[in-house]
Design a protein around this motif. Structure first.
Motif, mmCIF file in Angstrom:
data_model
loop_
_atom_site.group_PDB
_atom_site.id
_atom_site.type_symbol
_atom_site.label_atom_id
_atom_site.label_comp_id
_atom_site.label_asym_id
_atom_site.label_seq_id
_atom_site.Cartn_x
_atom_site.Cartn_y
_atom_site.Cartn_z
ATOM 1 N N MET A 1 -2.105 -25.753 20.633
ATOM 2 C CA MET A 1 -3.105 -26.333 19.946
ATOM 3 C C MET A 1 -2.533 -27.333 18.886
ATOM 4 O O MET A 1 -1.800 -26.960 18.046
ATOM 5 C CB MET A 1 -3.979 -25.431 19.116
ATOM 6 C CG MET A 1 -5.426 -25.997 18.731
ATOM 7 S SD MET A 1 -6.108 -24.445 18.120
ATOM 8 C CE MET A 1 -7.701 -25.397 17.398
ATOM 9 N N SER A 2 -3.096 -28.592 18.892
ATOM 10 C CA SER A 2 -2.477 -29.504 18.046
ATOM 11 C C SER A 2 -3.284 -29.601 16.531
ATOM 12 O O SER A 2 -4.489 -29.359 16.634
ATOM 13 C CB SER A 2 -2.656 -31.018 18.682
ATOM 14 O OG SER A 2 -3.981 -31.314 18.855
ATOM 15 N N ASP A 3 -2.418 -30.053 15.723
ATOM 16 C CA ASP A 3 -3.065 -29.964 14.344
ATOM 17 C C ASP A 3 -3.889 -30.959 13.992
ATOM 18 O O ASP A 3 -3.749 -32.182 14.613
ATOM 19 C CB ASP A 3 -1.900 -29.961 13.348
ATOM 20 C CG ASP A 3 -0.863 -28.800 13.358
ATOM 21 O OD1 ASP A 3 -1.300 -27.950 13.637
ATOM 22 O OD2 ASP A 3 0.340 -28.879 12.902
ATOM 23 N N VAL A 4 -4.837 -30.768 13.344
ATOM 24 C CA VAL A 4 -5.741 -31.872 13.087
ATOM 25 C C VAL A 4 -5.610 -32.535 11.438
ATOM 26 O O VAL A 4 -5.634 -31.495 10.757
ATOM 27 C CB VAL A 4 -7.294 -31.304 13.280
ATOM 28 C CG1 VAL A 4 -8.129 -32.616 12.985
ATOM 29 C CG2 VAL A 4 -7.478 -30.951 14.747
ATOM 30 N N SER A 5 -5.261 -33.505 11.324
ATOM 31 C CA SER A 5 -4.947 -33.967 9.909
ATOM 32 C C SER A 5 -6.551 -34.046 9.275
ATOM 33 O O SER A 5 -7.489 -34.576 9.803
ATOM 34 C CB SER A 5 -4.522 -35.469 9.904
ATOM 35 O OG SER A 5 -5.052 -36.357 10.654
ATOM 36 N N ARG A 6 -6.321 -33.790 7.958
ATOM 37 C CA ARG A 6 -7.535 -33.726 7.103
ATOM 38 C C ARG A 6 -7.162 -34.515 5.850
ATOM 39 O O ARG A 6 -6.242 -34.384 5.379
ATOM 40 C CB ARG A 6 -8.040 -32.470 6.894
ATOM 41 C CG ARG A 6 -8.401 -31.547 8.019
ATOM 42 C CD ARG A 6 -8.885 -30.002 7.406
ATOM 43 N NE ARG A 6 -9.354 -29.333 8.603
ATOM 44 C CZ ARG A 6 -9.791 -28.008 8.409
ATOM 45 N NH1 ARG A 6 -9.828 -27.491 7.101
ATOM 46 N NH2 ARG A 6 -10.244 -27.239 9.335
ATOM 47 N N THR A 7 -8.189 -35.528 5.799
ATOM 48 C CA THR A 7 -7.880 -36.322 4.394
ATOM 49 C C THR A 7 -8.951 -36.025 3.364
ATOM 50 O O THR A 7 -10.190 -35.789 3.851
ATOM 51 C CB THR A 7 -7.994 -37.881 4.758
ATOM 52 O OG1 THR A 7 -9.259 -37.890 5.428
ATOM 53 C CG2 THR A 7 -6.818 -38.141 5.853
ATOM 54 N N ALA A 8 -8.659 -35.969 2.231
ATOM 55 C CA ALA A 8 -9.571 -35.574 1.237
ATOM 56 C C ALA A 8 -10.604 -36.854 0.957
ATOM 57 O O ALA A 8 -10.339 -37.861 1.300
ATOM 58 C CB ALA A 8 -8.977 -35.367 -0.192
ATOM 59 N N PRO A 9 -11.951 -36.476 0.602
ATOM 60 C CA PRO A 9 -12.960 -37.724 0.641
ATOM 61 C C PRO A 9 -12.503 -38.733 -0.390
ATOM 62 O O PRO A 9 -12.034 -38.414 -1.515
ATOM 63 C CB PRO A 9 -14.243 -36.848 0.191
ATOM 64 C CG PRO A 9 -13.610 -35.572 -0.421
ATOM 65 C CD PRO A 9 -12.351 -35.223 0.391
ATOM 66 N N GLU A 10 -12.696 -40.162 -0.032
ATOM 67 C CA GLU A 10 -12.631 -40.851 -0.947
ATOM 68 C C GLU A 10 -13.281 -40.788 -2.369
ATOM 69 O O GLU A 10 -14.343 -40.320 -2.228
ATOM 70 C CB GLU A 10 -12.716 -42.254 -0.454
ATOM 71 C CG GLU A 10 -12.378 -43.641 -1.336
ATOM 72 C CD GLU A 10 -12.872 -44.734 -0.715
ATOM 73 O OE1 GLU A 10 -12.478 -45.748 -1.289
ATOM 74 O OE2 GLU A 10 -13.314 -44.741 0.472
ATOM 75 N N LYS A 11 -12.653 -40.963 -3.424
ATOM 76 C CA LYS A 11 -13.315 -40.946 -4.864
ATOM 77 C C LYS A 11 -13.289 -42.373 -5.266
ATOM 78 O O LYS A 11 -12.454 -43.013 -5.141
ATOM 79 C CB LYS A 11 -12.504 -39.910 -5.690
ATOM 80 C CG LYS A 11 -12.614 -38.580 -5.426
ATOM 81 C CD LYS A 11 -11.959 -37.696 -6.449
ATOM 82 C CE LYS A 11 -11.864 -36.084 -6.240
ATOM 83 N NZ LYS A 11 -11.220 -35.589 -7.307
ATOM 84 N N GLY A 12 -14.460 -42.479 -5.958
ATOM 85 C CA GLY A 12 -14.481 -43.756 -6.702
ATOM 86 C C GLY A 12 -13.926 -43.729 -8.103
ATOM 87 O O GLY A 12 -13.427 -42.552 -8.501
ATOM 88 N N PRO A 13 -13.895 -44.728 -8.981
ATOM 89 C CA PRO A 13 -13.044 -44.857 -10.112
ATOM 90 C C PRO A 13 -14.022 -44.266 -11.235
ATOM 91 O O PRO A 13 -15.243 -43.999 -11.115
ATOM 92 C CB PRO A 13 -12.828 -46.533 -10.190
ATOM 93 C CG PRO A 13 -14.124 -47.015 -9.539
ATOM 94 C CD PRO A 13 -14.465 -46.266 -8.329
ATOM 95 N N LEU A 14 -12.989 -43.592 -12.036
ATOM 96 C CA LEU A 14 -13.880 -43.321 -13.490
ATOM 97 C C LEU A 14 -14.254 -44.345 -14.428
ATOM 98 O O LEU A 14 -13.056 -45.125 -14.599
ATOM 99 C CB LEU A 14 -12.918 -42.107 -14.065
ATOM 100 C CG LEU A 14 -13.152 -40.603 -13.499
ATOM 101 C CD1 LEU A 14 -12.140 -39.808 -14.519
ATOM 102 C CD2 LEU A 14 -14.614 -40.156 -13.787
ATOM 103 N N ILE A 15 -15.328 -44.500 -14.704
ATOM 104 C CA ILE A 15 -15.746 -45.736 -15.431
ATOM 105 C C ILE A 15 -16.282 -45.145 -16.990
ATOM 106 O O ILE A 15 -16.840 -44.413 -16.821
ATOM 107 C CB ILE A 15 -16.706 -46.736 -14.977
ATOM 108 C CG1 ILE A 15 -18.024 -46.008 -14.437
ATOM 109 C CG2 ILE A 15 -16.068 -47.380 -13.624
ATOM 110 C CD1 ILE A 15 -19.122 -46.851 -14.060
ATOM 111 N N TYR A 16 -15.923 -46.190 -17.742
ATOM 112 C CA TYR A 16 -16.324 -45.503 -19.244
ATOM 113 C C TYR A 16 -18.036 -46.146 -19.199
ATOM 114 O O TYR A 16 -18.045 -47.509 -19.538
ATOM 115 C CB TYR A 16 -15.789 -46.151 -20.415
ATOM 116 C CG TYR A 16 -15.862 -45.561 -21.738
ATOM 117 C CD1 TYR A 16 -15.684 -44.347 -22.125
ATOM 118 C CD2 TYR A 16 -16.603 -46.335 -22.618
ATOM 119 C CE1 TYR A 16 -15.707 -43.893 -23.255
ATOM 120 C CE2 TYR A 16 -16.945 -45.913 -23.850
ATOM 121 C CZ TYR A 16 -16.416 -44.592 -24.096
ATOM 122 O OH TYR A 16 -17.094 -44.212 -25.545
#
Length: 282
Positions: A1-16
């Protein structure tokens, strides 16, 4: 069984997003309005009726709201009359408490400050937090005018009006865009609160003061009498409570941690793809 790569959801920038003045006055208003509401209901209970016009009393028929108790064959009951239509509101308005020891008052003890009937203390609390509210509003207006917050984030522009239907549809579908500035619905709501409701509740409150009426007699002409001003004052309070409820619902739906961080630290996590500036954080 092959591994499935998982990526973290993209985050937007922290704005002041929120200045110290916006954050500070926001929490002062929250506290002040809480005490103003509950002490205001204490004051209202001294005469739980609202009128339109200059005068009120038994010989006049100009009441638009009355909360009272009546004796019936089944015992005492609470009643509320709105524009001539009567409703049984026993247990909430007019008569509250348990059956063994009912309380005959407009609003129940649980929503007044103090909980027992004490008009003098209610007025002291109301006036104190009223001036706290006005002082915070003055600071907010001055700071927001200087730093451009009013022009940039509060006053709706042409593109905001055009985008209002789409933004309303997105909100109905719980699809929120976390941008650098407020969305059209937010701008319209905040504009109505800051430039209509807040001035109205302050001016109608002043109109109910005999001392202010002597100094500024034009207030009575502006609102059509002290009794009408009292009715408008109560109505604006209801609208502010409705705004608060919707505001809390939107905060919970849009992401409470992000919204709270914005109002505590000033930093707000924007949606992915939001244009960044030199001061933003990843």
């Amino acid at each position: 069984m092959s591994d499935v790569s998982r990526t973290a959801p993209e985050k937007g920038p922290l704005i002041y997003r929120q200045s110290i003045f916006t954050r500070l006055t926001h929490w002062i208003w929250a506290i002040a309005l809480f005490f103003l509401l509950l002490s205001g209901l204490q004051i209202f209970n001294a005469h739980p009726s609202l009128y339109i016009g200059q005068q009120s009393g038994f010989e006049f028929d100009n009441a638009v709201l009355e909360i009272y108790a009546v004796n019936t064959d089944a015992g005492p009951r609470g009643r509320t009359r709105v524009f001539g239509q009567e409703f049984d509101t026993s247990g909430v308005l007019g008569m509250s408490g348990d059956a063994a020891r009912p309380q005959f008052r407009g609003f129940p003890a649980a929503v007044t400050i103090p909980s027992f009937q004490d008009l003098a203390t209610g007025r002291v609390v109301h006036f104190f937090f009223g001036w706290v509210f006005v002082a915070a509003l003055f600071v907010w207006f001055l700071a927001s005018f200087i730093n451009g917050h009013i022009r940039r984030d509060i006053i709706p522009k042409g593109e905001d009006i055009k985008g209002l239907p789409r933004d309303a549809l997105d909100h109905a579908r719980l699809r929120f865009k976390h941008g650098r500035s407020y969305n059209p619905l937010q701008k319209l709501a905040y504009f109505g609160v800051f430039f209509i409701l807040f001035p109205l509740i302050i001016l109608t409150g002043l109109t109910m003061s005999p001392g202010m009426d002597a100094a500024w007699p034009w207030l009575l002409d502006l609102f059509g009498g002290r009794q009408t001003a009292r009715t408008i004052h109560f109505g604006v309070m209801v609208l502010l409570v409705a705004f608060f409820i919707v505001h809390i619902i939107m905060v919970l739906a849009a992401g409470p941690l992000n919204e709270l961080r914005s109002m505590i630290t000033g930093w707000y996590r924007a949606s992915p793809g939001t244009p960044t500036s030199a001061g933003d954080k990843p």
